[in-house]
Design a protein around this motif. Structure first.
Motif, PDB file in Angstrom:
ATOM      1  N   GLN A   1     144.946 -16.784 -25.798  1.00 29.79           N
ATOM      2  CA  GLN A   1     145.858 -16.580 -24.678  1.00 29.79           C
ATOM      3  C   GLN A   1     146.451 -15.178 -24.733  1.00 29.79           C
ATOM      4  N   SER A   2     146.217 -14.424 -23.650  1.00 25.87           N
ATOM      5  CA  SER A   2     146.729 -13.053 -23.592  1.00 25.87           C
ATOM      6  C   SER A   2     147.795 -12.865 -22.526  1.00 25.87           C
ATOM      7  N   SER A   3     148.126 -13.928 -21.816  1.00 21.82           N
ATOM      8  CA  SER A   3     149.233 -13.888 -20.856  1.00 21.82           C
ATOM      9  C   SER A   3     149.674 -15.324 -20.603  1.00 21.82           C
ATOM     10  N   PRO A   4     150.846 -15.512 -20.004  1.00 26.44           N
ATOM     11  CA  PRO A   4     151.324 -16.882 -19.760  1.00 26.44           C
ATOM     12  C   PRO A   4     150.477 -17.676 -18.772  1.00 26.44           C
ATOM     13  N   THR A   5     149.565 -17.008 -18.056  1.00 25.41           N
ATOM     14  CA  THR A   5     148.766 -17.713 -17.054  1.00 25.41           C
ATOM     15  C   THR A   5     147.271 -17.639 -17.309  1.00 25.41           C
ATOM     16  N   SER A   6     146.856 -17.070 -18.442  1.00 22.55           N
ATOM     17  CA  SER A   6     145.431 -16.876 -18.701  1.00 22.55           C
ATOM     18  C   SER A   6     145.056 -17.400 -20.077  1.00 22.55           C
ATOM     19  N   LEU A   7     143.952 -18.147 -20.144  1.00 23.26           N
ATOM     20  CA  LEU A   7     143.507 -18.750 -21.395  1.00 23.26           C
ATOM     21  C   LEU A   7     141.988 -18.735 -21.461  1.00 23.26           C
ATOM     22  N   VAL A   8     141.449 -18.341 -22.617  1.00 21.61           N
ATOM     23  CA  VAL A   8     140.017 -18.473 -22.881  1.00 21.61           C
ATOM     24  C   VAL A   8     139.834 -19.648 -23.834  1.00 21.61           C
ATOM     25  N   LEU A   9     138.943 -20.554 -23.480  1.00 19.53           N
ATOM     26  CA  LEU A   9     138.628 -21.712 -24.311  1.00 19.53           C
ATOM     27  C   LEU A   9     137.195 -21.611 -24.811  1.00 19.53           C
ATOM     28  N   ILE A  10     137.019 -21.725 -26.118  1.00 15.28           N
ATOM     29  CA  ILE A  10     135.692 -21.827 -26.719  1.00 15.28           C
ATOM     30  C   ILE A  10     135.654 -23.156 -27.467  1.00 15.28           C
TER      31      ILE A  10
ATOM     32  N   GLU B   1     140.516 -23.659 -11.469  1.00 14.03           N
ATOM     33  CA  GLU B   1     141.063 -22.534 -12.246  1.00 14.03           C
ATOM     34  C   GLU B   1     140.132 -22.065 -13.357  1.00 14.03           C
ATOM     35  N   ALA B   2     139.051 -22.776 -13.615  1.00 14.90           N
ATOM     36  CA  ALA B   2     138.150 -22.445 -14.725  1.00 14.90           C
ATOM     37  C   ALA B   2     136.940 -21.659 -14.237  1.00 14.90           C
ATOM     38  N   LYS B   3     136.685 -20.533 -14.879  1.00 13.18           N
ATOM     39  CA  LYS B   3     135.529 -19.693 -14.582  1.00 13.18           C
ATOM     40  C   LYS B   3     134.751 -19.445 -15.882  1.00 13.18           C
ATOM     41  N   PRO B   4     133.452 -19.235 -15.795  1.00 11.92           N
ATOM     42  CA  PRO B   4     132.674 -18.981 -17.017  1.00 11.92           C
ATOM     43  C   PRO B   4     133.189 -17.752 -17.757  1.00 11.92           C
ATOM     44  N   TYR B   5     133.196 -17.846 -19.063  1.00 14.06           N
ATOM     45  CA  TYR B   5     133.566 -16.699 -19.900  1.00 14.06           C
ATOM     46  C   TYR B   5     132.313 -16.208 -20.628  1.00 14.06           C
ATOM     47  N   PHE B   6     132.102 -14.902 -20.599  1.00 12.58           N
ATOM     48  CA  PHE B   6     130.955 -14.299 -21.261  1.00 12.58           C
ATOM     49  C   PHE B   6     131.451 -13.300 -22.306  1.00 12.58           C
ATOM     50  N   SER B   7     131.190 -13.597 -23.560  1.00 12.91           N
ATOM     51  CA  SER B   7     131.561 -12.659 -24.618  1.00 12.91           C
ATOM     52  C   SER B   7     130.729 -11.401 -24.491  1.00 12.91           C
ATOM     53  N   SER B   8     131.295 -10.273 -24.842  1.00 16.66           N
ATOM     54  CA  SER B   8     130.548  -9.010 -24.822  1.00 16.66           C
ATOM     55  C   SER B   8     129.545  -8.934 -25.968  1.00 16.66           C
ATOM     56  N   SER B   9     129.671  -9.833 -26.945  1.00 14.01           N
ATOM     57  CA  SER B   9     128.776  -9.832 -28.104  1.00 14.01           C
ATOM     58  C   SER B   9     127.560 -10.711 -27.834  1.00 14.01           C
ATOM     59  N   LEU B  10     126.386 -10.116 -27.786  1.00 20.38           N
ATOM     60  CA  LEU B  10     125.165 -10.891 -27.604  1.00 20.38           C
ATOM     61  C   LEU B  10     124.927 -11.800 -28.807  1.00 20.38           C
TER      62      LEU B  10
ATOM     63  N   THR C   1     125.336 -26.589 -24.707  1.00 21.80           N
ATOM     64  CA  THR C   1     126.448 -27.338 -24.112  1.00 21.80           C
ATOM     65  C   THR C   1     127.806 -26.708 -24.413  1.00 21.80           C
ATOM     66  N   ALA C   2     127.804 -25.514 -24.963  1.00 25.30           N
ATOM     67  CA  ALA C   2     129.061 -24.850 -25.331  1.00 25.30           C
ATOM     68  C   ALA C   2     129.962 -24.678 -24.114  1.00 25.30           C
ATOM     69  N   ILE C   3     131.250 -24.895 -24.322  1.00 26.49           N
ATOM     70  CA  ILE C   3     132.250 -24.659 -23.283  1.00 26.49           C
ATOM     71  C   ILE C   3     132.875 -23.298 -23.559  1.00 26.49           C
ATOM     72  N   LEU C   4     132.586 -22.343 -22.702  1.00 27.29           N
ATOM     73  CA  LEU C   4     133.177 -21.011 -22.774  1.00 27.29           C
ATOM     74  C   LEU C   4     133.726 -20.691 -21.391  1.00 27.29           C
ATOM     75  N   VAL C   5     135.019 -20.865 -21.234  1.00 27.65           N
ATOM     76  CA  VAL C   5     135.630 -20.684 -19.921  1.00 27.65           C
ATOM     77  C   VAL C   5     136.893 -19.845 -20.025  1.00 27.65           C
ATOM     78  N   ARG C   6     137.183 -19.156 -18.946  1.00 31.50           N
ATOM     79  CA  ARG C   6     138.466 -18.472 -18.781  1.00 31.50           C
ATOM     80  C   ARG C   6     139.246 -19.225 -17.710  1.00 31.50           C
ATOM     81  N   ILE C   7     140.433 -19.640 -18.052  1.00 30.01           N
ATOM     82  CA  ILE C   7     141.269 -20.393 -17.128  1.00 30.01           C
ATOM     83  C   ILE C   7     142.370 -19.480 -16.608  1.00 30.01           C
TER      84      ILE C   7
END
Length: 322
Positions: free
Chosen positions: A161-170, A207-216, A225-231
């Motif tokens: 979590q980098s702000s009160p309204t944004s969360l990355v879930l792995i 509110e959930a969008k796919p999250y893509f790490s910059s690391s290949l 089936t991994a859950i990688l999302v930005r909320i």
């Protein structure tokens, strides 16, 4: 510990118009403020005294729903595996540590499995870093590693979590075998368990969008089936708040995936032949070394200073045995 640690810390925060820093009267401001039990330490003894007061399961910098979720997950994991785990024996200055200025704080919790258990160890952590641009970064994580007596997947959960309204879930059960070469492994752990269903449910959340790490590399080690999302939640009260999303959506899904891992993976029912164990060890050790190399090793000295970094990384390397 934090699979996207390097990426998150080096990614500029979104514009302030997108993620406003809350006023001190806002409940979400607790994410950015220092709890009263934590202050900048003036000496190693001061750090030791604070470490005796702060527990891993306090999760002091996150909201109540976030904290409750992490406490519940740790409780579920340790209750189910309790008879198979040794107590945490980390020294106090590794269980809790901070930088000299008191802007960065973290806690580490490790419990190794008994020799008779398929569980190698469980590792939990939380990290709080005040950002130069304002606000703060909070990462809470929980993972469990199995040893070479079984080839079942491991368990991984991280909330960033980098702000009160944004969360990355792995959230994932990372495979320990090549899924192309071993289609039965894919069938057993990912299809028969319907592990993709929780991911599909979360995908339907507006509110959930796919999250893509910059690391290949990171993208290559997670499962299909991994859950990688930005909320991205709203702060205007017209839609669900981040706290409501954690309580009503993220929490139930995280507990469901952990339950699948406990029932289907941690049971140790799979037999692994001796010749296969060498392959598993080589693969497991490589992933552990990469975690330290690309993730922790480069960031910890910068965030916590060389002394604290040496202590913490030393403890992690010892349990990783790499």
């Amino acid at each position: 510990m934090a699979a996207i640690f390097r990426h998150i810390l080096r990614t500029p925060p979104p514009p302030s118009s997108s993620f406003p820093r809350p006023a001190s009267s806002s409940p979400s401001s607790t994410l950015l403020s220092r709890p009263s039990c934590i202050r900048a330490a003036s000496s190693p003894m001061d750090i030791h005294n604070q470490a005796s007061k702060i527990k891993f399961t306090d999760f002091p910098y996150v909201s109540a729903p976030h904290r409750n979720l992490m406490v519940d997950l740790v409780s579920i994991l340790e209750t189910r595996l309790g008879s198979e785990l040794l107590p945490c024996t980390l020294p106090p200055d590794v269980q809790y540590y901070q930088n000299e200025t008191g802007t960065n704080h973290a806690s580490l919790h490790i419990r190794s499995g008994l020799a008779s258990s398929p569980v190698d160890f469980i590792l939990g952590s939380w990290l709080h870093c005040e950002l130069p641009t304002g606000g703060a970064l909070n990462i809470t994580s929980l993972s469990s590693y199995l040893n070479q007596t079984t080839d079942a997947p491991n368990f991984l959960l991280e909330l960033i979590q980098s702000s009160p309204t944004s969360l990355v879930l792995i959230l994932d059960l990372p495979p320990r075998k090549d899924l192309v070469l071993h289609p039965d492994y894919l069938q057993t752990f990912y299809q028969d368990t319907q592990l993709d269903t929780p991911r599909q449910r979360l995908d339907k959340l507006a509110e959930a969008k796919p999250y893509f790490s910059s690391s290949l590399y990171i993208r290559s080690v997670v499962s299909p089936t991994a859950i990688l999302v930005r909320i991205e939640a709203e702060a205007d009260g017209q839609r669900q708040s981040l706290e409501e999303i954690i309580e009503n959506h993220v929490g139930p899904i995280a507990k469901e995936v952990l339950g699948i891992w406990l029932d289907q993976c941690a049971s140790g029912k799979r037999e692994v032949e001796e010749d296969e164990r060498a392959y598993l060890k080589k693969r497991d050790d490589l992933i552990k070394r990469k975690t330290i190399e690309i993730d922790l090793g480069s960031n910890f000295p910068r965030l916590f200073g060389p002394d604290a970094a040496d202590r913490v990384l030393g403890a992690i390397k010892e349990v990783y045995r790499v």
